[in-house]
Write a protein that holds these residues in place. Structure first.
Motif, PDB file in Angstrom:
ATOM      1  N   ARG A 254       3.343  19.897  -0.802  1.00  0.00           N
ATOM      2  CA  ARG A 254       2.643  18.879  -0.002  1.00  0.00           C
ATOM      3  C   ARG A 254       2.753  17.490  -0.643  1.00  0.00           C
ATOM      4  NH1 ARG A 254      -0.026  20.470   4.749  1.00  0.00           N
ATOM      5  NH2 ARG A 254       0.457  22.686   4.984  1.00  0.00           N
ATOM      6  N   ILE A 255       2.692  17.458  -1.973  1.00  0.00           N
ATOM      7  CA  ILE A 255       2.824  16.155  -2.651  1.00  0.00           C
ATOM      8  C   ILE A 255       4.222  15.572  -2.419  1.00  0.00           C
ATOM      9  CG2 ILE A 255       2.889  15.046  -4.904  1.00  0.00           C
ATOM     10  CD1 ILE A 255       0.701  16.963  -5.804  1.00  0.00           C
ATOM     11  N   ALA A 256       5.251  16.424  -2.487  1.00  0.00           N
ATOM     12  CA  ALA A 256       6.610  15.953  -2.229  1.00  0.00           C
ATOM     13  C   ALA A 256       6.764  15.463  -0.790  1.00  0.00           C
ATOM     14  CB  ALA A 256       7.614  17.074  -2.530  1.00  0.00           C
ATOM     15  N   LEU A 257       6.130  16.199   0.147  1.00  0.00           N
ATOM     16  CA  LEU A 257       6.170  15.779   1.548  1.00  0.00           C
ATOM     17  C   LEU A 257       5.448  14.443   1.737  1.00  0.00           C
ATOM     18  CD1 LEU A 257       6.864  16.372   4.498  1.00  0.00           C
ATOM     19  CD2 LEU A 257       4.714  17.674   4.658  1.00  0.00           C
ATOM     20  N   LEU A 258       4.330  14.272   1.031  1.00  0.00           N
ATOM     21  CA  LEU A 258       3.582  13.019   1.120  1.00  0.00           C
ATOM     22  C   LEU A 258       4.427  11.846   0.624  1.00  0.00           C
ATOM     23  CD1 LEU A 258       0.909  11.527   1.615  1.00  0.00           C
ATOM     24  CD2 LEU A 258       0.233  12.135  -0.713  1.00  0.00           C
ATOM     25  N   ARG A 259       5.133  12.047  -0.488  1.00  0.00           N
ATOM     26  CA  ARG A 259       5.944  10.963  -1.029  1.00  0.00           C
ATOM     27  C   ARG A 259       7.117  10.624  -0.111  1.00  0.00           C
ATOM     28  NH1 ARG A 259       8.964  10.785  -6.973  1.00  0.00           N
ATOM     29  NH2 ARG A 259       9.635   8.582  -6.804  1.00  0.00           N
ATOM     30  N   SER A 260       7.792  11.639   0.397  1.00  0.00           N
ATOM     31  CA  SER A 260       8.932  11.378   1.280  1.00  0.00           C
ATOM     32  C   SER A 260       8.480  10.738   2.595  1.00  0.00           C
ATOM     33  CB  SER A 260       9.684  12.686   1.555  1.00  0.00           C
ATOM     34  OG  SER A 260       8.835  13.614   2.234  1.00  0.00           O
ATOM     35  N   THR A 261       7.329  11.171   3.117  1.00  0.00           N
ATOM     36  CA  THR A 261       6.817  10.568   4.359  1.00  0.00           C
ATOM     37  C   THR A 261       6.452   9.098   4.143  1.00  0.00           C
ATOM     38  OG1 THR A 261       5.936  12.732   5.036  1.00  0.00           O
ATOM     39  CG2 THR A 261       5.079  10.766   6.158  1.00  0.00           C
TER      40      THR A 261
ATOM     41  N   ARG B  90       0.831  -1.221   0.000  1.00  0.00           N
ATOM     42  CA  ARG B  90       0.000   0.000   0.000  1.00  0.00           C
ATOM     43  C   ARG B  90       0.862   1.267   0.000  1.00  0.00           C
ATOM     44  NH1 ARG B  90      -4.798  -2.336   2.000  1.00  0.00           N
ATOM     45  NH2 ARG B  90      -4.989  -4.216   0.743  1.00  0.00           N
ATOM     46  N   LEU B  91       1.912   1.264   0.801  1.00  0.00           N
ATOM     47  CA  LEU B  91       2.791   2.431   0.832  1.00  0.00           C
ATOM     48  C   LEU B  91       3.518   2.616  -0.497  1.00  0.00           C
ATOM     49  CD1 LEU B  91       4.319   2.078   4.416  1.00  0.00           C
ATOM     50  CD2 LEU B  91       2.658   3.778   3.648  1.00  0.00           C
ATOM     51  N   SER B  92       3.862   1.514  -1.151  1.00  0.00           N
ATOM     52  CA  SER B  92       4.506   1.620  -2.456  1.00  0.00           C
ATOM     53  C   SER B  92       3.556   2.243  -3.471  1.00  0.00           C
ATOM     54  CB  SER B  92       4.949   0.244  -2.943  1.00  0.00           C
ATOM     55  OG  SER B  92       5.884  -0.318  -2.050  1.00  0.00           O
ATOM     56  N   LEU B  93       2.280   1.860  -3.441  1.00  0.00           N
ATOM     57  CA  LEU B  93       1.293   2.478  -4.331  1.00  0.00           C
ATOM     58  C   LEU B  93       1.133   3.954  -4.033  1.00  0.00           C
ATOM     59  CD1 LEU B  93      -1.531  -0.235  -4.496  1.00  0.00           C
ATOM     60  CD2 LEU B  93       0.088   0.402  -6.287  1.00  0.00           C
ATOM     61  N   LEU B  94       1.134   4.282  -2.733  1.00  0.00           N
ATOM     62  CA  LEU B  94       1.008   5.694  -2.364  1.00  0.00           C
ATOM     63  C   LEU B  94       2.189   6.497  -2.902  1.00  0.00           C
ATOM     64  CD1 LEU B  94      -0.520   7.857  -0.767  1.00  0.00           C
ATOM     65  CD2 LEU B  94       0.770   7.173   1.254  1.00  0.00           C
ATOM     66  N   MET B  95       3.401   5.966  -2.764  1.00  0.00           N
ATOM     67  CA  MET B  95       4.570   6.658  -3.296  1.00  0.00           C
ATOM     68  C   MET B  95       4.513   6.765  -4.820  1.00  0.00           C
ATOM     69  SD  MET B  95       7.565   4.918  -0.958  1.00  0.00           S
ATOM     70  CE  MET B  95       8.826   5.698  -1.942  1.00  0.00           C
ATOM     71  N   LEU B  96       4.007   5.712  -5.472  1.00  0.00           N
ATOM     72  CA  LEU B  96       3.919   5.738  -6.925  1.00  0.00           C
ATOM     73  C   LEU B  96       2.973   6.830  -7.403  1.00  0.00           C
ATOM     74  CD1 LEU B  96       4.514   4.483  -9.704  1.00  0.00           C
ATOM     75  CD2 LEU B  96       2.639   2.882  -9.267  1.00  0.00           C
ATOM     76  N   HIS B  97       1.769   6.899  -6.809  1.00  0.00           N
ATOM     77  CA  HIS B  97       0.810   7.934  -7.227  1.00  0.00           C
ATOM     78  C   HIS B  97       1.308   9.326  -6.879  1.00  0.00           C
ATOM     79  CE1 HIS B  97      -2.284   5.202  -8.600  1.00  0.00           C
ATOM     80  NE2 HIS B  97      -2.192   4.502  -7.489  1.00  0.00           N
ATOM     81  N   ALA B  98       2.002   9.456  -5.745  1.00  0.00           N
ATOM     82  CA  ALA B  98       2.554  10.769  -5.412  1.00  0.00           C
ATOM     83  C   ALA B  98       3.627  11.178  -6.417  1.00  0.00           C
ATOM     84  CB  ALA B  98       3.127  10.752  -3.995  1.00  0.00           C
ATOM     85  N   GLY B  99       4.425  10.235  -6.893  1.00  0.00           N
ATOM     86  CA  GLY B  99       5.431  10.537  -7.890  1.00  0.00           C
ATOM     87  C   GLY B  99       4.814  10.950  -9.215  1.00  0.00           C
ATOM     88  N   VAL B 100       3.716  10.288  -9.589  1.00  0.00           N
ATOM     89  CA  VAL B 100       3.026  10.673 -10.823  1.00  0.00           C
ATOM     90  C   VAL B 100       2.498  12.096 -10.712  1.00  0.00           C
ATOM     91  CG1 VAL B 100       1.056  10.153 -12.296  1.00  0.00           C
ATOM     92  CG2 VAL B 100       2.488   8.292 -11.430  1.00  0.00           C
TER      93      VAL B 100
ATOM     94  N   GLN C 161       3.729  14.436  -8.931  1.00  0.00           N
ATOM     95  CA  GLN C 161       4.863  15.360  -9.010  1.00  0.00           C
ATOM     96  C   GLN C 161       5.270  15.620 -10.460  1.00  0.00           C
ATOM     97  OE1 GLN C 161       7.840  13.560  -6.370  1.00  0.00           O
ATOM     98  NE2 GLN C 161       7.855  15.478  -5.197  1.00  0.00           N
ATOM     99  N   LEU C 162       5.236  14.564 -11.284  1.00  0.00           N
ATOM    100  CA  LEU C 162       5.614  14.735 -12.688  1.00  0.00           C
ATOM    101  C   LEU C 162       4.613  15.599 -13.438  1.00  0.00           C
ATOM    102  CD1 LEU C 162       6.838  11.117 -13.534  1.00  0.00           C
ATOM    103  CD2 LEU C 162       8.235  13.150 -13.086  1.00  0.00           C
ATOM    104  N   ARG C 163       3.342  15.571 -13.013  1.00  0.00           N
ATOM    105  CA  ARG C 163       2.305  16.340 -13.704  1.00  0.00           C
ATOM    106  C   ARG C 163       1.890  17.582 -12.904  1.00  0.00           C
ATOM    107  NH1 ARG C 163      -1.765  11.481 -15.728  1.00  0.00           N
ATOM    108  NH2 ARG C 163      -0.187  10.297 -16.895  1.00  0.00           N
ATOM    109  N   GLY C 164       2.777  18.064 -12.074  1.00  0.00           N
ATOM    110  CA  GLY C 164       2.410  19.188 -11.214  1.00  0.00           C
ATOM    111  C   GLY C 164       2.824  20.533 -11.742  1.00  0.00           C
TER     112      GLY C 164
END
Length: 406
Positions: free
Chosen positions: A212-219, A187-197, A199-202
């Motif tokens: 906040r998205i970067a903080l979410l991915r790093s957390t 689940r955390l890997s999926l969360l990091m994956l969607h947060a990375g996507v 970031q690419l489309r931000g």
């Protein structure tokens, strides 16, 4: 023995010893034999605390012609396994007749009367009484030691069973922790994956949202590292293919832990020769992964036990996925053929808990989910039933997982 039993026994022994000492003294009370016999009879009450003192008084009584207190003393020592003292006492008793023999020969008295009767006329009867006292004491002593050994063995087996049961519970807890590690890591890997996507489309997003998205991915990445640090030691060295891992900077998603479908498990059991009637209702996807893992473990364990103990008996499997609860019931008929020698429980998937403690592990897993487990004989067969309550949090988590997977 309690005092209220030994005191009347000592009184009865004293009366018989007084009579024996009286006859040994030549039917007179002017001799010390009756009085020493009474003292030796009551001194037998202290044979447990002062065994040698009681034995000394009993030997003096036997030397004066009253043998009954000595019989009690010999019985006590032989029942305690103190045979060395027994032989010493018997030697003293035999030697004690020599002075009376010398006196009788010096005075020209007959050898068949008085105190010499214990060593002459009554010697055979006294020997039989001494032999019976020794035999009874040694038998009761051996019986007591045997009972003590059996009691210690039963206690040791009880402690060993408790330790094995605790080991089974700990093993099940470790298994649950490993499964939850896989689930949460996925689940955390999926969360990091969607947060990375995101970031690419931000490019068109406000700077605060991008931050906040970067903080979410790093957390999420830090949480995944912490999870591995806490629970990673519980995992087996040989990780199966598709084990959850961090997406990291490569942005690759990691597959969820492998969970065998229930229909596939039932199909394998049927292919192994079991007669299974199954009813599965409800939406399995509406429950959490932990519930589905528990259902899988319950059915697998029940089928394995049925295959091992009642191979030819039909098995009825009923599973209903909640809400409000997920229920599992597996019932097999009377015991049939024995477990076939060509196969093993591993054919139904997974390894068996050695020593027959699989139900203890299941109870631990079901209790961890707030449920109840019942297993017992019914109608010549065996029934295993479990109820796992489905909380609203589980429903929302399962729904979020389906949305994320889609």
């Amino acid at each position: 023995m309690p005092l209220w039993v030994e005191a009347p026994s000592a009184v009865a022994l004293a009366l018989m010893s007084v009579l024996e000492g009286y006859r040994s003294a030549g039917d007179t009370l002017a001799d010390p034999a009756p009085y020493v016999a009474v003292i030796a009879s009551f001194a037998a009450l202290g044979r447990h605390r002062y065994p040698r003192a009681a034995a000394g008084v009993a030997l003096a009584s036997a030397a004066l012609g009253a043998l009954l207190p000595l019989l009690v003393t010999l019985y006590h020592f032989s029942s305690r396994g103190r045979l060395r003292e027994v032989w010493v006492f018997l030697g003293i008793v035999l030697t004690a007749g020599l002075p009376w023999l010398a006196v009788a020969l010096t005075r020209g008295q007959p050898l068949s009367g008085g105190r010499l009767s214990n060593w002459t006329n009554a010697s055979f009867g006294n020997s039989v009484l001494i032999g019976l006292a020794l035999a009874l004491g040694m038998w009761l002593g051996s019986r007591r030691r045997l009972l003590e050994a059996l009691t210690d063995q039963v206690e040791q087996l009880r402690v060993e069973r408790e330790l094995r049961a605790e080991q089974a519970r700990l093993a099940e807890r470790s298994r649950i922790a490993r499964e939850m590690h896989d689930v949460l890591a996925h689940r955390l890997s999926l969360l990091m994956l969607h947060a990375g996507v995101l970031q690419l489309r931000g490019e068109g997003m406000p700077p605060a949202t991008v931050e906040r998205i970067a903080l979410l991915r790093s957390t999420a990445g830090q949480a995944l590292d912490d999870l591995r640090e806490v629970l990673g030691a519980m995992r087996s060295e040989d990780r199966p293919a598709g084990t959850a891992g961090a997406a990291g900077a490569h942005g690759a998603a990691v597959a969820a832990p492998a969970l065998q479908d229930l229909a596939e498990l039932l199909g394998e059991a049927r292919a192994a020769g079991q007669l299974i009637e199954s009813t599965v209702s409800g939406d399995a996807g509406s429950t959490s992964t932990s519930h589905r893992l528990a259902v899988h473990r319950l059915v697998r364990e029940a089928l394995t036990n049925a295959r091992k103990h009642a191979y030819a008996a039909p098995v009825a499997v009923r599973v209903h996925y909640g809400p409000p609860a997920t229920t599992v019931e597996v019932v097999n008929g009377p015991a049939g053929e024995a477990f076939p020698t060509s196969g093993g429980p591993e054919e139904l998937g997974g390894a068996r808990t050695p020593g027959g403690y699989g139900l203890i592990g299941l109870a631990e897993r079901v209790a961890a989910l707030g449920g109840h487990l019942h297993a017992g004989a019914t109608g010549g067969g065996w029934r295993l039933a479990a109820r796992l309550p489905v909380a609203s949090l589980d429903l929302s988590t399962a729904a979020a997982s389906r949305e994320a997977a889609s």
